[in-house]
Write a protein that holds these residues in place. Structure first.
Motif, short mmCIF file in Angstrom:
data_model
loop_
_atom_site.label_atom_id
_atom_site.label_comp_id
_atom_site.label_asym_id
_atom_site.label_seq_id
_atom_site.Cartn_x
_atom_site.Cartn_y
_atom_site.Cartn_z
N GLY A 181 -6.51 -51.30 42.88
CA GLY A 181 -5.93 -51.91 44.08
C GLY A 181 -4.50 -51.48 44.33
N GLY A 182 -4.05 -51.83 45.53
CA GLY A 182 -2.69 -51.49 45.95
C GLY A 182 -1.64 -52.32 45.22
N THR A 183 -1.94 -53.58 44.98
CA THR A 183 -0.99 -54.48 44.31
C THR A 183 -0.60 -53.91 42.95
OG1 THR A 183 -2.27 -56.26 45.31
CG2 THR A 183 -0.62 -56.90 43.69
N ILE A 201 1.70 -50.92 43.24
CA ILE A 201 3.08 -51.33 43.53
C ILE A 201 3.74 -51.88 42.26
CG2 ILE A 201 4.47 -53.02 44.83
CD1 ILE A 201 2.14 -52.77 47.02
N TYR A 221 5.48 -58.94 51.91
CA TYR A 221 4.21 -59.23 51.25
C TYR A 221 4.51 -59.87 49.90
CZ TYR A 221 -0.45 -58.72 49.43
OH TYR A 221 -1.67 -58.99 48.88
N TYR A 266 5.76 -58.46 46.07
CA TYR A 266 6.89 -57.59 45.76
C TYR A 266 7.93 -58.27 44.85
CZ TYR A 266 5.31 -55.02 50.01
OH TYR A 266 4.59 -54.36 50.96
N ASN A 294 7.16 -51.00 53.99
CA ASN A 294 5.76 -51.34 54.23
C ASN A 294 5.45 -51.14 55.71
OD1 ASN A 294 4.08 -54.55 54.59
ND2 ASN A 294 3.16 -52.56 54.22
N ASN A 297 2.88 -55.92 56.93
CA ASN A 297 2.27 -57.24 56.75
C ASN A 297 3.41 -58.22 56.52
OD1 ASN A 297 0.81 -59.47 55.97
ND2 ASN A 297 -0.12 -58.56 54.16
N ASP A 320 4.54 -48.98 50.73
CA ASP A 320 3.25 -49.68 50.76
C ASP A 320 2.56 -49.31 52.06
OD1 ASP A 320 1.19 -51.47 51.08
OD2 ASP A 320 2.34 -53.23 50.44
N VAL A 378 -0.90 -49.52 52.68
CA VAL A 378 -2.32 -49.90 52.58
C VAL A 378 -3.00 -49.98 53.95
CG1 VAL A 378 -2.01 -51.14 50.38
CG2 VAL A 378 -1.98 -52.44 52.50
N TYR A 379 -2.19 -50.16 55.02
CA TYR A 379 -2.80 -50.24 56.37
C TYR A 379 -2.66 -48.91 57.12
CZ TYR A 379 -2.86 -55.18 55.24
OH TYR A 379 -3.09 -56.38 54.62
N SER A 391 -4.80 -48.62 49.43
CA SER A 391 -5.89 -49.49 48.98
C SER A 391 -7.19 -49.09 49.68
CB SER A 391 -5.56 -50.94 49.36
OG SER A 391 -6.67 -51.77 49.17
N LYS A 444 -8.90 -51.82 52.24
CA LYS A 444 -8.56 -51.93 53.66
C LYS A 444 -9.21 -50.82 54.49
CE LYS A 444 -6.59 -55.33 52.70
NZ LYS A 444 -5.44 -56.10 52.44
N LYS A 473 -11.22 -54.04 44.94
CA LYS A 473 -9.93 -53.86 44.25
C LYS A 473 -9.78 -52.45 43.67
CE LYS A 473 -7.04 -56.28 43.75
NZ LYS A 473 -5.86 -56.64 44.62
N1 PMP Z 1 0.15 -54.51 50.33
C1 PMP Z 1 -0.09 -55.20 51.44
C2 PMP Z 1 0.91 -55.16 52.54
C3 PMP Z 1 -1.25 -55.96 51.56
O1 PMP Z 1 -1.48 -56.68 52.65
C4 PMP Z 1 -2.16 -55.98 50.50
C5 PMP Z 1 -3.37 -56.85 50.58
N2 PMP Z 1 -4.44 -56.13 50.78
C6 PMP Z 1 -1.89 -55.21 49.36
C7 PMP Z 1 -0.72 -54.50 49.31
C8 PMP Z 1 -2.78 -55.16 48.18
O2 PMP Z 1 -3.95 -54.49 48.30
P1 PMP Z 1 -5.07 -54.60 47.17
O3 PMP Z 1 -5.97 -55.71 47.57
O4 PMP Z 1 -5.72 -53.27 47.16
O5 PMP Z 1 -4.36 -54.89 45.88
#
Ligand code: PMP
Ligand code: GLN
Length: 382
Positions: A96-98, A101, A122, A125, A167, A171, A199, A201-202, A230, A233, A241
């Motif tokens: 996953g992106g989280t 990061i 978000y 962070y 980002n 978000n 970041d 992810v979008y 990610s 998304k 994940k």
């Molecule tokens: N960064 C942002 C801005 C998000 O909105 C999200 C949530 N999807 C994530 C990171 C984390 O993505 P993931 O579910 O892949 O960990």
């Protein structure tokens, strides 16, 4: 009796996404809070995972991720951003992106370092910064347009500044970084040792014929960046994940030292399936249009309510103002919407470390039209 744990995050409670999703479930409310689609993901991708499992791809893949997947990602990055990225030493597949990061921050941060974070931010962070013994330095985006105040950034930079987190699409605001922002950022950090965590992810969820300015496009910025993505998304499977981090070899080498002892490697069959699925470019190239239709459909339905939209040019989200409808703070108002009107949203104040009340809520429009319509009908009553 053991003594209680000395909390590493004494000021942190449960993430707002879990709080609002649990409340939505408890009150059987329509959940436009946490960002996840309620429509089905592509069956072909599910079949791809099943095929990979049946074909016997069920053991650990390489700790950096399936090479074929990283190669496809490098091709995709070249197509989209014309940046030559080496699949071997610049891409790591992550859960996953989280996680990407978190690992990037852990890779660079030393005790007492400072990291500039734009707020609303978000919510992963700041805890990730603090867990590394560093300090988040919030810089507010300018309400209601959520533009970056670069003068405020300049003022906060000092010898302790280790990184800036950006980002885009953003978000929760749906704001995009502009070419002008990129140029200012370049000039601000040109002669510094500041890293970037980007970041993205979008990245594909961009509307109104606008463009995503990936940090990958700018060599001066990329040389100091960890760019995080990610798959959740992109392929409507947030529950899988799976994501990835792209960084120059010298940075990625250190990132992998941490990754190998924290996660080591990610889900194998899904990596096989996504590597194959990435060949179908229309899947991700059409995402912006697909989500824009949803944003516009929801906005049309919301016209019958007293909520007023703020601009959203990307992401899953649109902010709506309830100024003039209620004097209540965002959290209280959001809880009331769940309990009394049956719709869950996210109070934007949850994305600030300093109390901030602009009377705006975040709505996730990555939903079936019937869901969006049903929610707007309930919100008419507010
Ligand atoms: N960064 C942002 C801005 C998000 O909105 C999200 C949530 N999807 C994530 C990171 C984390 O993505 P993931 O579910 O892949 O960990
Ligand atoms: N990124 C999603 C959001 O902003 C939620 C992910 C999570 O629950 N941590 O709603």
């Amino acid at each position: 009796m053991l003594p209680g744990i000395k909390s590493k995050l004494p000021n942190v409670g449960t993430t707002i996404f879990t709080v609002m999703s649990s409340l939505a479930a408890e009150y059987s409310a329509i959940n436009l809070g946490q960002g996840f689609p309620d429509f089905k993901m592509d069956e072909a991708l599910i079949d791809g995972v099943q095929k990979a499992m049946k074909d016997g791809h069920n053991q650990y893949v390489h700790m950096n991720g399936l090479l074929k997947l990283r190669e496809r990602l490098a091709e995709k990055i070249f197509d989209l951003y014309h940046s030559p990225i080496n699949a071997g030493d610049e891409i790591t597949i992550t859960p996953g992106g989280t996680y990407a990061i978190y690992t990037a921050l852990t890779t660079i941060l030393q005790k007492d370092d400072e990291v500039i974070v734009f707020e609303p931010a978000y919510d992963c962070y700041i805890p990730a910064i603090e867990l590394n013994g560093a300090k988040a330095i919030p810089v507010p985006l300018q309400f209601p347009g959520y533009e970056i105040n670069w003068d405020a950034v300049r003022e906060k930079i000092n010898s302790k500044t280790k990184a800036i987190i950006i980002n885009s699409p953003h978000n929760p605001s749906g704001k995009l970084i502009t070419e002008q922002d990129i140029n200012t950022l370049k000039s601000i950090i040109a002669n510094s040792a500041i890293y970037l965590i980007s970041d993205e992810v979008y990245e594909h969820l961009v509307f109104d014929q606008l463009q995503h300015h990936s940090i990958l496009k700018y060599p001066e910025l990329y040389q100091r960046a960890f760019v995080c993505f990610s798959f959740g998304k992109v392929y409507h499977c947030t529950g899988w994940k799976l994501g990835y981090c792209v960084a120059p070899p010298n940075l990625m080498k250190e990132f992998r030292k941490i990754h190998q002892f924290n996660c080591f490697t990610c889900n194998t069959p899904m990596q096989y399936a996504i590597a194959e699925f990435l060949k179908q470019k229309e899947n991700y190239l059409g995402l912006g249009k697909f989500l824009q239709q949803k944003r516009d459909y929801f906005a049309q339905e919301m016209k019958a309510t007293r909520f007023k939209p703020l601009a959203s040019h990307g992401s899953y989200f649109q902010l709506y103002s309830y100024a003039g409808m209620s004097p209540e703070p965002e959290n209280e108002f959001a809880v009331k919407l769940v309990k009394e009107f049956g719709v869950a949203t996210i109070p934007v104040s949850a994305f600030y470390s300093q109390p901030q009340q602009n009377q705006v809520l975040r709505f996730c429009f990555a939903k079936k039209e019937e869901t969006l319509q049903a929610a707007a009908r309930l919100l008419k009553m507010v």
